[in-house]
Design a protein around this motif. Structure first.
Motif, short mmCIF file in Angstrom:
data_model
loop_
_atom_site.label_atom_id
_atom_site.label_comp_id
_atom_site.label_asym_id
_atom_site.label_seq_id
_atom_site.Cartn_x
_atom_site.Cartn_y
_atom_site.Cartn_z
N THR A 43 0.81 -1.30 -0.12
CA THR A 43 0.12 0.05 0.01
C THR A 43 0.86 1.23 -0.05
O THR A 43 0.31 2.30 0.14
CB THR A 43 -1.03 0.08 1.23
N MET A 44 2.28 1.17 0.09
CA MET A 44 2.96 2.25 0.13
C MET A 44 2.69 3.34 -0.81
O MET A 44 3.08 4.50 -0.82
CB MET A 44 4.52 1.89 0.04
N TYR A 45 2.41 2.97 -1.98
CA TYR A 45 1.80 3.98 -2.98
C TYR A 45 1.14 5.20 -2.74
O TYR A 45 1.12 6.18 -3.27
CB TYR A 45 1.21 3.07 -4.41
N THR A 129 4.18 0.45 22.51
CA THR A 129 4.37 -0.99 22.90
C THR A 129 4.40 -1.67 21.38
O THR A 129 4.61 -3.01 21.43
CB THR A 129 3.43 -1.63 23.71
N LYS A 130 4.15 -0.99 20.29
CA LYS A 130 4.13 -1.75 18.92
C LYS A 130 5.10 -1.12 18.04
O LYS A 130 5.00 0.15 17.90
CB LYS A 130 2.76 -1.77 18.50
N GLY A 131 5.54 -1.91 17.03
CA GLY A 131 6.19 -1.39 16.05
C GLY A 131 7.52 -0.52 16.10
O GLY A 131 8.00 -0.75 17.45
N VAL A 135 4.08 5.56 12.16
CA VAL A 135 3.06 4.81 11.46
C VAL A 135 2.85 5.59 10.13
O VAL A 135 2.38 6.60 10.27
CB VAL A 135 1.82 4.92 12.36
N THR A 136 3.25 4.84 9.01
CA THR A 136 2.92 5.86 7.84
C THR A 136 1.51 5.67 7.41
O THR A 136 0.84 4.62 7.72
CB THR A 136 3.82 5.07 6.61
N CYS A 137 1.08 6.62 6.85
CA CYS A 137 -0.44 6.89 6.51
C CYS A 137 -1.10 6.52 5.29
O CYS A 137 -0.63 7.23 4.39
CB CYS A 137 -0.62 8.37 7.22
N SER A 140 -6.37 5.44 2.13
CA SER A 140 -7.35 4.90 1.17
C SER A 140 -7.60 3.38 1.81
O SER A 140 -8.60 2.55 1.48
CB SER A 140 -6.60 4.61 -0.09
N ASP A 141 -6.63 2.70 2.40
CA ASP A 141 -6.87 1.20 2.92
C ASP A 141 -6.87 1.00 4.42
O ASP A 141 -6.70 -0.17 4.91
CB ASP A 141 -5.65 0.28 2.03
N SER A 142 -6.22 2.01 5.31
CA SER A 142 -6.32 1.89 6.56
C SER A 142 -7.34 2.69 7.25
O SER A 142 -7.29 4.01 7.31
CB SER A 142 -4.91 2.31 7.11
N SER A 258 -2.33 -6.16 21.27
CA SER A 258 -3.00 -5.92 20.40
C SER A 258 -4.15 -4.85 20.67
O SER A 258 -4.53 -4.98 21.72
CB SER A 258 -3.54 -7.02 19.38
N ARG A 259 -4.64 -4.04 19.71
CA ARG A 259 -5.68 -2.86 20.23
C ARG A 259 -7.02 -3.61 20.48
O ARG A 259 -7.66 -3.32 21.27
CB ARG A 259 -5.71 -1.95 19.13
N SER A 260 -7.24 -4.60 19.77
CA SER A 260 -8.64 -5.72 19.81
C SER A 260 -8.40 -6.34 21.38
O SER A 260 -9.41 -6.92 21.55
CB SER A 260 -8.73 -6.40 18.65
C1 ZZB Z 1 0.66 1.11 6.66
C2 ZZB Z 1 -0.82 0.38 6.42
C3 ZZB Z 1 -1.44 0.54 5.49
C4 ZZB Z 1 -1.19 -0.23 7.66
C5 ZZB Z 1 -2.79 -0.27 5.41
C6 ZZB Z 1 -2.34 -0.95 7.56
C7 ZZB Z 1 -3.24 -0.90 6.56
P1 ZZB Z 1 -1.37 -4.87 13.66
O1 ZZB Z 1 -2.02 -5.67 12.60
O2 ZZB Z 1 -2.18 -4.53 14.85
O3 ZZB Z 1 0.00 -5.12 13.88
N1 ZZB Z 1 0.75 0.31 13.12
C8 ZZB Z 1 2.11 0.11 13.32
N2 ZZB Z 1 2.67 0.40 14.49
C9 ZZB Z 1 1.69 1.05 15.25
C10 ZZB Z 1 1.70 1.33 16.38
N3 ZZB Z 1 2.53 1.59 17.12
N4 ZZB Z 1 0.60 2.10 16.91
C11 ZZB Z 1 -0.89 1.93 16.14
N5 ZZB Z 1 -0.47 1.53 14.92
C12 ZZB Z 1 0.58 1.14 14.43
O4 ZZB Z 1 -1.16 -3.52 12.74
C13 ZZB Z 1 -0.06 -3.28 11.99
C14 ZZB Z 1 -0.53 -1.63 11.25
O5 ZZB Z 1 -0.76 -0.76 12.23
C15 ZZB Z 1 0.50 -1.43 10.49
O6 ZZB Z 1 0.59 -1.51 9.09
C16 ZZB Z 1 0.45 0.10 10.74
O7 ZZB Z 1 -0.40 0.42 9.77
C17 ZZB Z 1 -0.21 0.26 12.02
F1 ZZB Z 1 -3.74 0.07 4.47
O8 ZZB Z 1 1.12 0.40 7.77
B1 ZZB Z 1 -0.12 -0.23 8.62
C18 ZZB Z 1 -6.36 -2.46 7.41
C19 ZZB Z 1 -5.03 -1.87 7.91
N6 ZZB Z 1 -4.52 -1.47 6.67
#
Ligand code: ZZB
Length: 261
Positions: A43-45, A129-131, A135-137, A140-142, A258-260
Motif C-alpha cells: 500500500t506504500m503507493y 508498545t508496538k512497531g 506509522v505511515t499513513c 485509502s486502505d487503513s 493488540s488493540r483489539s
Molecule cells: C501501513 C498500512 C496500510 C497499515 C494499510 C495498515 C493498513 P497490527 O495488525 O495491529 O500489528 N501500526 C504500526 N505500528 C503501530 C503503532 N505503534 N500504533 C498504532 N498503529 C500502528 O497493525 C499493524 C499496522 O498498524 C501497521 O500497518 C501500521 O499501519 C499500524 F492499508 O502500515 B499499517 C487494514 C489495515 N490497513
C-alpha cells in the motif's frame, strides 16, 4: 510479528526540532530516516503523511557513519539485537525528543505518488508498545488512518498543523469486490465511524479491511498493477528492500499488545 521497516528520509526538519538537530555534531552529514513499521508494503503507493504519537518519546539512533534511524527507544533496542545497527546489541542515541516536536517535518515516503514528500502529523492512538512508534499513513486502505486525517483536517488549529498537510490527495491502490477501490473510506461510512476515538468500530474495520484486501484485493497502481495483492505484497517488499528503502523488523513474541485485546 514480522513487520517491514520502511525508511522515510527526513528532507526538512520541523521548526520545533530544527535547532536541536543542527546543534548535534554527530548528525553532521548523516542521513536520518524515520522508520515506519508496516504489515502492508503493497500500500506504500498511497502514503499521504506519516504519524507519530505526540506524547511518546522518540530518539535518533546511529546505524553507521552515514545513516541514523528515528523511532522509539524500545524499537531501537529490538533492532540492535537484529543486526540492524553496526554493532550487535548497541544502539547509540544521538538525540531525544517527544513526538510533538516532529510535527511538520517533511519526509520522503518511498513509492508514494506524493513525490515532493509528506508531513509528520500527530496520531493520539499510536501505541508505544508496538512497531517503531512511527506509522505511515495510507488513508485509502487503513480505516485508522482515514479517521485520523479526516479529524486533523477538521481541526488544524487545535492540532497546530497546516490544514493542507492533512489533505494530500488520496488515490486508489487496491480494488476489492466488497469495498470498491478504497476500502477505508467505504468501511468508515458503512460502520458509521465518527472519530479516531471510536476504538471498537475501528478495530472491526481494520480486521475487515485486512481480510478483504489480502484475499480479494487486486492492485490498481505500480509495477504490479492488475496483480493479486497476495502475489504483489512480497514483490513490493522485495523491491523496497533491494532499493535500500526497507528492512525486516521483528517484534519479539509476548510483548505485542493488540488493540483489539
Ligand atoms: C501501513 C498500512 C496500510 C497499515 C494499510 C495498515 C493498513 P497490527 O495488525 O495491529 O500489528 N501500526 C504500526 N505500528 C503501530 C503503532 N505503534 N500504533 C498504532 N498503529 C500502528 O497493525 C499493524 C499496522 O498498524 C501497521 O500497518 C501500521 O499501519 C499500524 F492499508 O502500515 B499499517 C487494514 C489495515 N490497513
Amino acid at each position: 510479528q514480522e513487520y517491514t521497516g520502511i525508511k522515510l528520509e527526513v528532507l526538512e526538519w520541523g521548526n520545533d526540532v530544527k535547532e536541536l538537530i543542527s546543534s548535534t555534531k554527530e548528525l553532521e552529514g548523516v542521513k536520518v530516516y524515520m522508520v515506519a513499521a508496516t504489515l502492508r508494503p503493497e500500500t506504500m503507493y498511497g502514503q499521504t503523511c506519516c504519524f507519530v504519537g505526540p506524547k511518546l518519546d522518540y530518539g535518533i539512533f546511529k546505524v553507521n557513519d552515514k545513516e541514523a534511524y528515528l523511532c522509539t527507544p524500545r524499537a531501537a533496542r529490538n533492532m540492535a539485537f537484529q543486526r540492524i545497527f553496526e554493532e550487535e546489541g548497541k544502539f547509540p542515541q544521538l538525540a531525544s525528543f517527544q513526538g510533538s516536536a516532529l510535527i511538520g517535518t517533511l519526509v520522503n515516503a518511498p513509492l508514494s505518488v506524493h513525490k515532493d514528500g509528506v508531513r509528520i502529523l500527530p496520531m493520539e492512538t499510536v501505541l508505544a508498545t508496538k512497531g517503531t512508534g512511527v506509522v505511515t499513513c495510507v488513508p485509502s486502505d487503513s480505516p485508522d488512518d482515514y479517521a485520523t486525517v479526516t479529524d486533523l483536517a477538521k481541526k488544524p488549529e487545535y492540532y497546530k498543523i497546516q490544514k493542507e498537510w492533512a489533505e494530500l490527495e488520496i488515490v486508489p491502490i487496491i480494488k476489492t469486490p466488497s469495498y470498491g477501490d478504497m476500502s477505508a473510506p467505504f468501511l468508515i461510512k458503512e460502520l458509521k465511524i465518527a472519530s479516531p476515538k471510536d476504538k471498537d468500530a475501528l478495530a472491526k474495520a481494520k480486521e475487515l479491511a485486512y481480510k478483504e484486501g489480502f484475499y480479494q484485493g487486486i492492485m490498481l497502481i505500480g509495477d504490479y498493477k492488475d496483480m493479486e495483492v497476495q502475489k504483489a505484497k512480497p514483490l513490493v517488499r522485495e523491491k523496497l528492500m533491494n532499493a535500500g528503502l526497507a528492512f525486516v523488523y521483528n517484534e519479539p513474541e509476548g510483548k505485542v499488545i493488540s488493540r483489539s485485546g
